[in-house]
Design a protein around this motif. Sequence first.
Motif: not given
Length: 683
Positions: A175-183, A199-205, A220-226
Amino acid sequence: MEAVAERRESRAGDCTSKKRRRPDEKLRRLIYLPSRILPLRTATCNPLAEGKTVLLAVYAAAVAGIILSTLLILSSVYTSSPTAGTGDGGNGKSIHLVGTSFFSSSSPPSTSPPLPSPSPNVTRTLKLQREPLDMFTRAVWDVPVDSKMLDLKLFQLTKEMVKHRAKDNFIFVTFGNHAFLDFILNWVKHLTDLNLFNILVGAMDTKLLEALYWKGIPVFDMGSKMIAEDIGWGSSKFHKLGRDKALLINAFLPFGYEFILCDTDTVWLKNPLPYFARFPEADILTSSDQLRPTTTDDSLEVWQNVYDAYNIGMFHWRPTDSAKRLAKEWKDILLGDDKKWDQAAFNDLVRQDLGPSLEGESGLFYAYNGTLKLGILPASIFCSGHTYFVQQSMPQQLKLEPYAVHATFQFVDSNAKRHRLREAMLFYDQPAYYDTPGGFLSFKPGIPKSLLLDGPHTLQSHFSLVNYQLRQIRTALAVASLLNRTLVMPRLWCRFERMWFAHPGILEGTMTKQPFVCPMDQLFEIHTMVRGLSEEEFGPQIHFREYSFLQNPSMPKHVKESLLNVQLCDAHSKGCNISNETTSRGFIQFPRNSTEQMYMQVFSQYKDIKVLHFSSMANAFQGFSDEAREAKFRSRVKRYVGKWCCMENRDLGHVYYDMYWDEKPGWKPEPPRTSEDDHPPWD
């Protein structure tokens, strides 16, 4: 029967009638009244002219239909994964006519076509049209055919979502935020290269969620609003990320699936599932920051000898009651203290009353007050950033094959992590990264043997080695800036390693050899070089690439082959010239200590050459003719270097690197004497 006889007579009469029934009517009667075919064949009309013609047409249509159906079935089978089926994440299934690409657009396909695929191991496949599959069952990397983003409510994490993506009751999660898209794309790509699609990836934004959706990544949406920007270590957002990790684990465990949760800066090199299966009794298998090997094979670490932290950037969970209890208590601690570091809290809990070992020789042991069965993954094959990048690759020294590497033990931020992975050729970049406007400049550093090997390894010998390299890199940066080319950094050598604390030069008990190839972030402030400095104050931005750049398999052939070797020579020596004869053989001679004017005059002829490779950068350039530009350049590159840390038995034990050390007579590597002296050379 009478009605049937009348129709037969009518049909027979049609054979001699000038006005004949339309073929489509005949065909329709044959299709819907198959019992009447035989009477038509025995009618008194010419069988070849009428009856057989119709029959042949019908039989041909039927045979063609059978063949077409067979081809469709076979095509579906052969375009599917051999293991396709329920719970395989939908991979290999025929979905729609679309070319999949690792670098496809992150916006709707109708508005942004996919970018070309890189090499190696990235292919484009054509899929047959079927009923559209939803985001649960669509294959990884298969981009949606819709042009409209789905309702975000559909991306909530559910057991049904995990069920569709898991295989053999197991799933990989990050999981991560958009700043780590390439990672994240790099993480997914390495797993799918290993034929691991569960695999599944959690999106923080939301920005990341939409980007991954349009690239065909299960998200999936983590609902973090990061926030979508990079998160600094130790910041409030960093601690929020840790709390979200604990919440995510608590959300996954009740679903009943095994999973490995890892940070986005993890790269998978080998399928770890057979390894995990060797320890069926384990509740948790965790990586660690262990730097000294406790075993020389692929066994779990000898837990009694592991004194460094358990690292939660890569750990495997089973949905046992013990794991659930630990996860809940961990979550409650983090929610109760928003400044608590998630890894520290995890270690505090798990390390309560360690031992004894489980019966047998599995390497598992009891933890968490004797209620949890824990195993520590060996750092030699589940590598940290130190065991893989600094210790000359511990797995290679032990002749082991690594499963994964986690880009830890680096300095400053994600830019350094990215660069380390690039140096190891473990990072997938956009094709444009390998073919930039202006081309590239590389050089051979030619380090004297005495600087590398002679004498004891001391702080002085370390700085002598580094300073020799800095001087050439300084010149190379100037020439690259002058010619508007991207500098390919040389391989860097160190005698001492950089840490955050005092040590004797290298960490005792580790497998670090002296000298060693040191990651660039040990010497340079990569974030300063990447983010850029004001061009108005510091002159033009100077782009750079990792030392392994030209050897990367993703390098296009036309770039590799567009090479001009530049042999430096003494201006007054015989044969030091740049005639066209030498150019035709792929190299030129060029005088040392050349002026800006001479560089521009000569190399303006070679703007179309992709790579200029210099034999050396020692005394290669006199400097910029414009004093203002020279001053700006000096201000820029002074900020490119960092510091070494740290001498023992000193309150201030660090020593700053100085790009212009050679302009200070009697310069020595000494730490600041007072807090007032504690500042970089340029400050």
